[in-house]
Design a protein around this motif. Sequence first.
Motif, PDB file in Angstrom:
ATOM      1  N   ASP A   1       8.492   7.059  -5.595  1.00  0.00           N
ATOM      2  CA  ASP A   1       8.903   8.467  -5.682  1.00  0.00           C
ATOM      3  C   ASP A   1      10.113   8.748  -4.799  1.00  0.00           C
ATOM      4  O   ASP A   1      11.035   9.477  -5.201  1.00  0.00           O
ATOM      5  N   GLU A   2      10.131   8.175  -3.609  1.00  0.00           N
ATOM      6  CA  GLU A   2      11.228   8.451  -2.684  1.00  0.00           C
ATOM      7  C   GLU A   2      12.533   7.806  -3.152  1.00  0.00           C
ATOM      8  O   GLU A   2      13.599   8.394  -2.999  1.00  0.00           O
ATOM      9  N   VAL A   3      12.456   6.585  -3.706  1.00  0.00           N
ATOM     10  CA  VAL A   3      13.666   5.937  -4.211  1.00  0.00           C
ATOM     11  C   VAL A   3      14.252   6.734  -5.375  1.00  0.00           C
ATOM     12  O   VAL A   3      15.478   6.844  -5.521  1.00  0.00           O
ATOM     13  N   ALA A   4      13.388   7.307  -6.188  1.00  0.00           N
ATOM     14  CA  ALA A   4      13.849   8.076  -7.359  1.00  0.00           C
ATOM     15  C   ALA A   4      14.616   9.325  -6.945  1.00  0.00           C
ATOM     16  O   ALA A   4      15.504   9.784  -7.670  1.00  0.00           O
TER      17      ALA A   4
ATOM     18  N   VAL B   1       0.834  -1.206   0.000  1.00  0.00           N
ATOM     19  CA  VAL B   1       0.000   0.000   0.000  1.00  0.00           C
ATOM     20  C   VAL B   1       0.868   1.255   0.000  1.00  0.00           C
ATOM     21  O   VAL B   1       0.408   2.335  -0.401  1.00  0.00           O
ATOM     22  N   PHE B   2       2.123   1.107   0.449  1.00  0.00           N
ATOM     23  CA  PHE B   2       3.037   2.252   0.467  1.00  0.00           C
ATOM     24  C   PHE B   2       3.895   2.332  -0.797  1.00  0.00           C
ATOM     25  O   PHE B   2       4.770   3.190  -0.886  1.00  0.00           O
ATOM     26  N   ALA B   3       3.652   1.436  -1.758  1.00  0.00           N
ATOM     27  CA  ALA B   3       4.493   1.366  -2.959  1.00  0.00           C
ATOM     28  C   ALA B   3       4.544   2.671  -3.757  1.00  0.00           C
ATOM     29  O   ALA B   3       5.626   3.068  -4.210  1.00  0.00           O
ATOM     30  N   PRO B   4       3.402   3.367  -3.984  1.00  0.00           N
ATOM     31  CA  PRO B   4       3.491   4.615  -4.765  1.00  0.00           C
ATOM     32  C   PRO B   4       4.458   5.629  -4.146  1.00  0.00           C
ATOM     33  O   PRO B   4       5.279   6.228  -4.853  1.00  0.00           O
ATOM     34  N   GLY B   5       4.392   5.808  -2.842  1.00  0.00           N
ATOM     35  CA  GLY B   5       5.312   6.731  -2.188  1.00  0.00           C
ATOM     36  C   GLY B   5       6.739   6.234  -2.232  1.00  0.00           C
ATOM     37  O   GLY B   5       7.685   7.022  -2.368  1.00  0.00           O
ATOM     38  N   LEU B   6       6.917   4.908  -2.136  1.00  0.00           N
ATOM     39  CA  LEU B   6       8.260   4.334  -2.167  1.00  0.00           C
ATOM     40  C   LEU B   6       8.938   4.621  -3.501  1.00  0.00           C
ATOM     41  O   LEU B   6      10.122   4.986  -3.540  1.00  0.00           O
TER      42      LEU B   6
END
Length: 251
Positions: free
Chosen positions: A151-154, A144-149
């Motif tokens: 962006d943050e990894v990028a 469920v946190f994948a979309p934010g992950l």
Amino acid sequence: MDALPPPRFPSGKVVWLILVLWGVAWFSAYVVVLNAAERSIDAGTASMIVNIAPLIIAVFAGLVFGEGLPKRLLIGIIVSLLGIGLITTASFTGFFTVGGLVLSLVAAALYAACVLLQKHFLSREDSVTVTWMGILIGALVSLVFAPGLIDEVATAPIEMTLQIIYLGVVPTAIAFNLWGFALKHLPAGLLSSSSLLVPAIVVVMAWVVLGEVPPPLAAMGGVLCLAGAAAAIGPQIIRALRRSPDQPGRV
């Protein structure tokens, strides 16, 4: 070279249900709640509160699982908790909120509940399979946190990304496999008490590796942690290592 043995999956609907519940609670809910707590309270304070979990486990396992409540174990845990308190006091930054306190208490309850669930329902299963299934279940729930992950990894520095990978491989995958194996052979109260060594080890490693000389109060707390843990688990571990292999979980 011999081929690796195939995984031995749990049998029975109840065990599978417990495994799913344990995976969600241990590898998703606990991690999220603890990290949320450390965003709203001093990390040392959060760690001190979470470390009441070994005491909860020891008391519950002693009364309900029949592991017993040796005075030496309880006194050792309390001494170690006092040491953790000194380390926390020495490193306290003044960052404290009621919300962080509540989240830390929830994290402690999840910690204790997950260890007790694993010991009572899952320790008879293959520890490696159970651990990896739990990690996989926790990872799936955490998608469920994948979309934010993404962006943050990028945008994150590569060093930070590598640190996150290290946390996933060493303190999670490897450490929890070792924990699962140990829990098959040691009482839950005894094994969980060994985690009280962590604050003292952190103080020593920060001193040796990072050159961070601990303040006197933290050094005193580290000594108390080591002394308490030695009193709590030393004699039991020696007896556990000498016991018959067909008597798992008894000391």
